[in-house]
Write a protein that holds these residues in place. Structure first.
Motif, short mmCIF file in Angstrom:
data_model
loop_
_atom_site.label_atom_id
_atom_site.label_comp_id
_atom_site.label_asym_id
_atom_site.label_seq_id
_atom_site.Cartn_x
_atom_site.Cartn_y
_atom_site.Cartn_z
N GLU A 35 0.87 -1.28 -0.13
CA GLU A 35 -0.41 -0.24 0.00
C GLU A 35 0.78 1.38 0.01
O GLU A 35 0.15 2.30 -0.75
CB GLU A 35 -0.55 -0.05 1.47
CG GLU A 35 -2.08 0.84 1.37
CD GLU A 35 -2.50 1.07 0.26
OE1 GLU A 35 -3.23 2.21 -0.73
OE2 GLU A 35 -3.28 -0.27 -0.20
N TRP A 48 3.49 1.68 -1.47
CA TRP A 48 4.06 2.32 -3.09
C TRP A 48 2.90 2.78 -4.00
O TRP A 48 3.15 3.76 -4.31
CB TRP A 48 3.81 0.60 -4.11
CG TRP A 48 4.84 0.20 -3.80
CD1 TRP A 48 5.96 0.38 -2.10
CD2 TRP A 48 6.31 -0.68 -4.37
NE1 TRP A 48 6.87 -0.63 -2.46
CE2 TRP A 48 7.73 -1.23 -3.30
CE3 TRP A 48 5.78 -0.45 -5.77
CZ2 TRP A 48 8.33 -1.34 -3.81
CZ3 TRP A 48 7.31 -1.21 -6.51
CH2 TRP A 48 8.75 -1.54 -5.92
N ARG A 49 1.47 3.19 -3.64
CA ARG A 49 0.31 3.34 -4.10
C ARG A 49 0.98 5.34 -4.78
O ARG A 49 1.27 5.74 -3.52
CB ARG A 49 -0.62 3.66 -3.36
CG ARG A 49 -2.11 3.73 -4.19
CD ARG A 49 -3.49 4.34 -3.34
NE ARG A 49 -3.86 2.44 -2.89
CZ ARG A 49 -4.48 1.51 -3.54
NH1 ARG A 49 -4.92 1.62 -5.18
NH2 ARG A 49 -4.67 0.39 -3.16
N ASN A 50 0.91 5.31 -5.96
CA ASN A 50 1.16 6.83 -6.38
C ASN A 50 2.86 6.66 -6.08
O ASN A 50 3.08 7.97 -5.91
CB ASN A 50 0.55 7.83 -5.42
CG ASN A 50 -1.14 7.62 -5.80
OD1 ASN A 50 -1.43 7.30 -6.89
ND2 ASN A 50 -1.91 8.10 -5.09
N ASN A 51 2.92 6.09 -5.61
CA ASN A 51 5.05 7.05 -5.27
C ASN A 51 5.76 5.87 -6.37
O ASN A 51 6.92 5.99 -5.97
CB ASN A 51 5.88 6.41 -4.21
CG ASN A 51 4.62 7.07 -3.04
OD1 ASN A 51 4.71 8.46 -3.35
ND2 ASN A 51 4.30 6.45 -1.90
N TYR A 52 5.52 5.41 -7.85
CA TYR A 52 6.07 4.84 -8.24
C TYR A 52 5.94 4.93 -10.26
O TYR A 52 4.62 5.89 -10.01
CB TYR A 52 6.41 2.98 -7.85
CG TYR A 52 4.44 2.60 -8.41
CD1 TYR A 52 4.32 2.30 -9.90
CD2 TYR A 52 3.41 2.52 -7.53
CE1 TYR A 52 3.51 1.84 -10.00
CE2 TYR A 52 2.49 1.92 -7.81
CZ TYR A 52 2.22 1.25 -9.55
OH TYR A 52 1.02 1.27 -9.31
N VAL A 53 6.57 4.42 -10.76
CA VAL A 53 6.48 5.18 -12.42
C VAL A 53 6.95 3.64 -13.22
O VAL A 53 8.25 2.62 -12.46
CB VAL A 53 7.39 5.69 -12.51
CG1 VAL A 53 7.62 5.67 -14.20
CG2 VAL A 53 7.26 7.19 -11.95
N SER A 106 11.17 4.61 -8.19
CA SER A 106 10.58 4.89 -7.21
C SER A 106 10.20 6.35 -7.68
O SER A 106 11.05 7.40 -8.90
CB SER A 106 12.02 5.93 -6.73
OG SER A 106 11.67 6.05 -4.75
N LYS A 107 9.01 7.29 -7.34
CA LYS A 107 8.84 8.41 -8.64
C LYS A 107 9.45 9.63 -8.58
O LYS A 107 9.45 10.04 -9.25
CB LYS A 107 7.30 8.66 -8.50
CG LYS A 107 6.93 9.44 -8.88
CD LYS A 107 5.02 9.53 -8.72
CE LYS A 107 4.30 10.71 -9.50
NZ LYS A 107 3.08 10.24 -8.98
N LYS A 108 9.66 9.90 -7.29
CA LYS A 108 10.53 11.58 -7.11
C LYS A 108 11.76 11.12 -7.66
O LYS A 108 12.50 12.25 -8.23
CB LYS A 108 10.80 11.80 -5.33
CG LYS A 108 9.05 11.89 -5.00
CD LYS A 108 9.55 12.18 -3.55
CE LYS A 108 7.53 12.67 -3.11
NZ LYS A 108 7.98 13.38 -1.38
N GLN A 140 11.62 11.42 -11.38
CA GLN A 140 11.78 13.07 -12.09
C GLN A 140 12.45 13.69 -12.06
O GLN A 140 12.78 14.77 -12.42
CB GLN A 140 10.21 13.47 -11.27
CG GLN A 140 8.15 12.26 -11.32
CD GLN A 140 7.59 12.83 -10.31
OE1 GLN A 140 7.52 13.05 -9.14
NE2 GLN A 140 6.31 12.75 -10.87
N GLN A 160 12.27 8.30 -0.23
CA GLN A 160 10.77 7.49 -0.77
C GLN A 160 11.37 6.18 -1.76
O GLN A 160 11.64 5.04 -1.78
CB GLN A 160 10.34 8.20 -1.53
CG GLN A 160 9.25 7.60 -3.16
CD GLN A 160 9.10 8.48 -3.37
OE1 GLN A 160 9.22 8.36 -5.05
NE2 GLN A 160 7.69 9.25 -3.86
#
Length: 274
Positions: free
Chosen positions: A49, A51-56, A73-75, A78, A133
């Motif tokens: 849970e 990971w939700r909205n935190n990965y690409v 890892s999203k941040k 980016q 993150q």
């Protein structure tokens, strides 16, 4: 007064401990929660849970040899286009064994699904928040890998022989020319499905072409002739082959039938799918 003070201190300590425990209980419960995603057309994964909205996700266009689904890892991604956590790659052979860091995560439909991991630092140039993150997500990668499952198939293809937990594609020439025997055990361990050439079997109870055995350990490696052809849901599906002649004492027609079917056995066992 000293006694009262000690009692109050003890009560305060217990309340703090209780609060600390409840925080960790909530964190553990959050960590235990997962959500399922269809990572690509052919497999699913369960992600924590957290990971939700935190990965690409990045996917290759093809679904052939060497194709991949990569998680970042999203941040970090980016900020630096790094932050790679792992990839699931598809291979039809064992060439993935040349990779420095990998794990065979699944096997079906003729493909090896291989988890590939970074061997260098993925957070260079990222902010502290991005690094944090990445570290948080990387701690859950192992659980994500073992959750891999085949995606549900939408339609049944012609010539498919289906059992409760797997299917095989049989050539048209096999139609009405084989017999199936089910071995004892359960669907997850120490059981098998055996295929025999019909005429040989009817005449001598021989004619064994191959079996698909189910294993939850690596004991199949002690078999004299086998091939690991499938792996999902914690079960290894192993093709087991005869090591002696299976058409002694039969008619020429029965022997010819056996030899004809035997030519396509490898293709059949490698067609295994959920």
């Amino acid at each position: 007064m000293k006694i009262i003070g000690k009692i109050m201190a003890a009560v305060l300590a217990l309340s703090l401990m209780a609060g600390y425990g409840s925080i960790h209980t909530k964190q553990a419960a959050l960590a235990a929660k997962t959500f399922k995603i269809k990572a690509d057309v052919d497999f699913t994964l369960k992600l924590p849970e957290s990971w939700r909205n935190n990965y690409v996700i990045k996917r290759s266009k093809s679904k052939k040899q060497g194709s991949y689904v990569a998680f970042f890892s999203k941040k970090c991604y980016q900020q630096t286009t790094d932050g790679w956590l792992f990839s699931i790659m598809r291979y039809k052979d064992d060439s993935y064994m040349d990779m420095p860091q990998y794990e065979l995560a699944g096997k079906w439909n003729g493909f090896n699904y291989v988890a590939v991991f970074p061997t260098d630092i993925q957070t260079f140039g990222a902010t502290k928040a991005a690094k944090k993150q990445y570290l948080k997500l990387s701690g859950g990668v192992d659980n994500v890998i073992v959750s891999i499952r085949p995606a549900e198939r939408r339609k049944e293809e012609k010539g498919v022989c289906r059992f409760s937990d797997f299917s095989l594609k049989l050539p048209e020439s096999w139609k009405n020319n084989y017999i199936v025997e089910m071995g004892k055990g359960n669907e997850k361990e120490n059981s098998y499905v055996a295929f025999c050439a019909k005429e040989c079997y009817n005449q001598t109870k021989l004619g064994w072409l191959f079996s698909i055995g189910r294993f939850t350990d690596e004991s199949y490696q002690e078999l004299p002739d086998y091939e690991l052809v499938g792996m999902w849901n914690g079960v290894s599906y192993v093709a087991i082959f005869p090591t002696d002649v299976q058409f002694d004492g039969v008619t020429e027609e029965a022997a010819a039938q056996y030899q004809k079917l035997d030519k396509s056995v490898k293709k059949v066992v490698r067609s295994i799918a959920p």
